[in-house]
Motif scaffolding. Structure first.
Motif, PDB file in Angstrom:
ATOM      1  N   GLN A 289       0.832  -1.185   0.000  1.00 50.54           N
ATOM      2  CA  GLN A 289       0.000   0.000   0.000  1.00 50.54           C
ATOM      3  C   GLN A 289       0.868   1.237   0.000  1.00 50.54           C
ATOM      4  OE1 GLN A 289      -3.252  -0.103  -0.231  1.00 50.54           O
ATOM      5  NE2 GLN A 289      -3.281  -2.339  -0.181  1.00 50.54           N
ATOM      6  N   LEU A 290       0.372   2.272  -0.606  1.00 46.99           N
ATOM      7  CA  LEU A 290       1.009   3.574  -0.566  1.00 46.99           C
ATOM      8  C   LEU A 290       0.072   4.534   0.125  1.00 46.99           C
ATOM      9  CD1 LEU A 290       2.421   3.889  -4.191  1.00 46.99           C
ATOM     10  CD2 LEU A 290       3.732   3.506  -2.116  1.00 46.99           C
ATOM     11  N   GLN A 291       0.586   5.268   1.076  1.00 46.82           N
ATOM     12  CA  GLN A 291      -0.245   6.205   1.820  1.00 46.82           C
ATOM     13  C   GLN A 291       0.431   7.557   1.855  1.00 46.82           C
ATOM     14  OE1 GLN A 291      -3.435   5.707   3.226  1.00 46.82           O
ATOM     15  NE2 GLN A 291      -3.222   7.932   3.239  1.00 46.82           N
ATOM     16  N   ALA A 292      -0.174   8.528   1.184  1.00 43.26           N
ATOM     17  CA  ALA A 292       0.342   9.891   1.196  1.00 43.26           C
ATOM     18  C   ALA A 292      -0.310  10.672   2.318  1.00 43.26           C
ATOM     19  CB  ALA A 292       0.068  10.566  -0.140  1.00 43.26           C
ATOM     20  N   SER A 293       0.443  11.545   2.938  1.00 41.13           N
ATOM     21  CA  SER A 293      -0.073  12.386   4.013  1.00 41.13           C
ATOM     22  C   SER A 293       0.699  13.696   4.040  1.00 41.13           C
ATOM     23  CB  SER A 293       0.075  11.662   5.361  1.00 41.13           C
ATOM     24  OG  SER A 293       1.433  11.398   5.643  1.00 41.13           O
ATOM     25  N   GLY A 294       0.212  14.629   4.832  1.00 39.95           N
ATOM     26  CA  GLY A 294       0.906  15.891   5.009  1.00 39.95           C
ATOM     27  C   GLY A 294       0.273  17.073   4.311  1.00 39.95           C
ATOM     28  N   GLY A 295      -0.806  16.837   3.587  1.00 43.50           N
ATOM     29  CA  GLY A 295      -1.481  17.936   2.922  1.00 43.50           C
ATOM     30  C   GLY A 295      -2.178  18.858   3.915  1.00 43.50           C
ATOM     31  N   GLY A 296      -2.692  19.952   3.408  1.00 43.96           N
ATOM     32  CA  GLY A 296      -3.403  20.894   4.256  1.00 43.96           C
ATOM     33  C   GLY A 296      -3.734  22.166   3.508  1.00 43.96           C
ATOM     34  N   SER A 297      -4.264  23.126   4.240  1.00 41.32           N
ATOM     35  CA  SER A 297      -4.613  24.427   3.685  1.00 41.32           C
ATOM     36  C   SER A 297      -3.656  25.465   4.239  1.00 41.32           C
ATOM     37  CB  SER A 297      -6.053  24.789   4.055  1.00 41.32           C
ATOM     38  OG  SER A 297      -6.963  23.888   3.478  1.00 41.32           O
ATOM     39  N   VAL A 298      -2.970  26.167   3.343  1.00 43.05           N
ATOM     40  CA  VAL A 298      -1.964  27.147   3.753  1.00 43.05           C
ATOM     41  C   VAL A 298      -2.096  28.411   2.917  1.00 43.05           C
ATOM     42  CG1 VAL A 298      -0.325  25.379   4.521  1.00 43.05           C
ATOM     43  CG2 VAL A 298      -0.234  26.227   2.164  1.00 43.05           C
ATOM     44  N   GLN A 299      -1.417  29.456   3.375  1.00 44.61           N
ATOM     45  CA  GLN A 299      -1.347  30.709   2.621  1.00 44.61           C
ATOM     46  C   GLN A 299      -0.206  30.626   1.608  1.00 44.61           C
ATOM     47  OE1 GLN A 299      -3.154  33.657   3.047  1.00 44.61           O
ATOM     48  NE2 GLN A 299      -4.543  32.658   4.499  1.00 44.61           N
ATOM     49  N   ALA A 300      -0.338  31.427   0.583  1.00 43.89           N
ATOM     50  CA  ALA A 300       0.737  31.504  -0.409  1.00 43.89           C
ATOM     51  C   ALA A 300       2.053  31.871   0.278  1.00 43.89           C
ATOM     52  CB  ALA A 300       0.391  32.526  -1.484  1.00 43.89           C
ATOM     53  N   GLY A 301       3.129  31.232  -0.163  1.00 42.12           N
ATOM     54  CA  GLY A 301       4.435  31.471   0.423  1.00 42.12           C
ATOM     55  C   GLY A 301       4.808  30.502   1.525  1.00 42.12           C
ATOM     56  N   ALA A 302       3.840  29.746   2.006  1.00 40.45           N
ATOM     57  CA  ALA A 302       4.097  28.789   3.073  1.00 40.45           C
ATOM     58  C   ALA A 302       4.740  27.512   2.533  1.00 40.45           C
ATOM     59  CB  ALA A 302       2.788  28.453   3.789  1.00 40.45           C
ATOM     60  N   SER A 303       5.067  26.619   3.458  1.00 43.62           N
ATOM     61  CA  SER A 303       5.684  25.342   3.109  1.00 43.62           C
ATOM     62  C   SER A 303       4.858  24.186   3.662  1.00 43.62           C
ATOM     63  CB  SER A 303       7.103  25.248   3.690  1.00 43.62           C
ATOM     64  OG  SER A 303       7.948  26.237   3.142  1.00 43.62           O
ATOM     65  N   LEU A 304       4.947  23.072   2.964  1.00 45.04           N
ATOM     66  CA  LEU A 304       4.367  21.816   3.432  1.00 45.04           C
ATOM     67  C   LEU A 304       5.335  20.701   3.062  1.00 45.04           C
ATOM     68  CD1 LEU A 304       0.600  21.991   2.355  1.00 45.04           C
ATOM     69  CD2 LEU A 304       1.458  21.953   4.700  1.00 45.04           C
ATOM     70  N   ARG A 305       5.303  19.627   3.841  1.00 48.76           N
ATOM     71  CA  ARG A 305       6.067  18.438   3.467  1.00 48.76           C
ATOM     72  C   ARG A 305       5.116  17.257   3.380  1.00 48.76           C
ATOM     73  NH1 ARG A 305      11.139  15.165   6.204  1.00 48.76           N
ATOM     74  NH2 ARG A 305       9.532  14.453   7.668  1.00 48.76           N
ATOM     75  N   LEU A 306       5.052  16.681   2.207  1.00 48.51           N
ATOM     76  CA  LEU A 306       4.249  15.490   1.987  1.00 48.51           C
ATOM     77  C   LEU A 306       5.105  14.250   2.248  1.00 48.51           C
ATOM     78  CD1 LEU A 306       2.301  16.416  -1.265  1.00 48.51           C
ATOM     79  CD2 LEU A 306       1.784  16.992   1.112  1.00 48.51           C
ATOM     80  N   THR A 307       4.464  13.240   2.802  1.00 47.06           N
ATOM     81  CA  THR A 307       5.130  11.978   3.092  1.00 47.06           C
ATOM     82  C   THR A 307       4.353  10.845   2.457  1.00 47.06           C
ATOM     83  OG1 THR A 307       5.961  12.822   5.208  1.00 47.06           O
ATOM     84  CG2 THR A 307       5.863  10.439   4.950  1.00 47.06           C
ATOM     85  N   CYS A 308       5.077   9.892   1.905  1.00 49.05           N
ATOM     86  CA  CYS A 308       4.445   8.721   1.315  1.00 49.05           C
ATOM     87  C   CYS A 308       5.127   7.479   1.880  1.00 49.05           C
ATOM     88  CB  CYS A 308       4.551   8.753  -0.197  1.00 49.05           C
ATOM     89  SG  CYS A 308       3.879   7.297  -1.028  1.00 49.05           S
TER      90      CYS A 308
END
Length: 122
Positions: A1-20
């Protein structure tokens, strides 16, 4: 199985890290990729990495802002997303390629995980 996580709602210029996270069977000898499906548009390639992390490739739209990496000991691939823009809004998917290198073609991925939503507001 592959499970992606780490998404969200942010303002422009922000950072996120997705993990799979993947099972060892589908991860250790395979290139890995991140794709995204923006609202009202076709699914598109974002970034890919070879099985040993020695080679990476990015879509022009994210080059210089996103970084793909992998930790084979943890069977995990990451997508660090910096300087996010509203046009990065999409459902993001990770996928395991058929071979040891990456592919920009969604159909050339054996395993495809469920997506995670990223929403960037201006």
């Amino acid at each position: 199985q592959l499970q992606a996580s780490g998404g969200g709602s942010v303002q422009a210029g922000a950072s996120l890290r997705l993990t799979c996270a993947a099972s060892r069977r589908m991860f250790s000898n395979n290139g890995m990729g991140w794709f995204r499906h923006p609202p009202g548009k076709e699914r598109e390639f974002v970034a890919g990495i070879s099985w040993n992390g020695g080679s990476m490739h990015y879509a022009d739209s994210v080059k210089g802002r996103f970084t793909i990496s992998r930790d084979n000991a943890k069977n995990t691939v990451y997508l660090q997303m910096d300087s996010l823009k509203p046009e990065d809004t999409a459902v993001y998917y990770c996928a395991a390629a058929l071979g040891a290198t990456y592919s920009t073609d969604w159909s050339k991925h054996r395993y495809r995980g469920q997506g995670t939503q990223v929403t960037v507001s201006s």
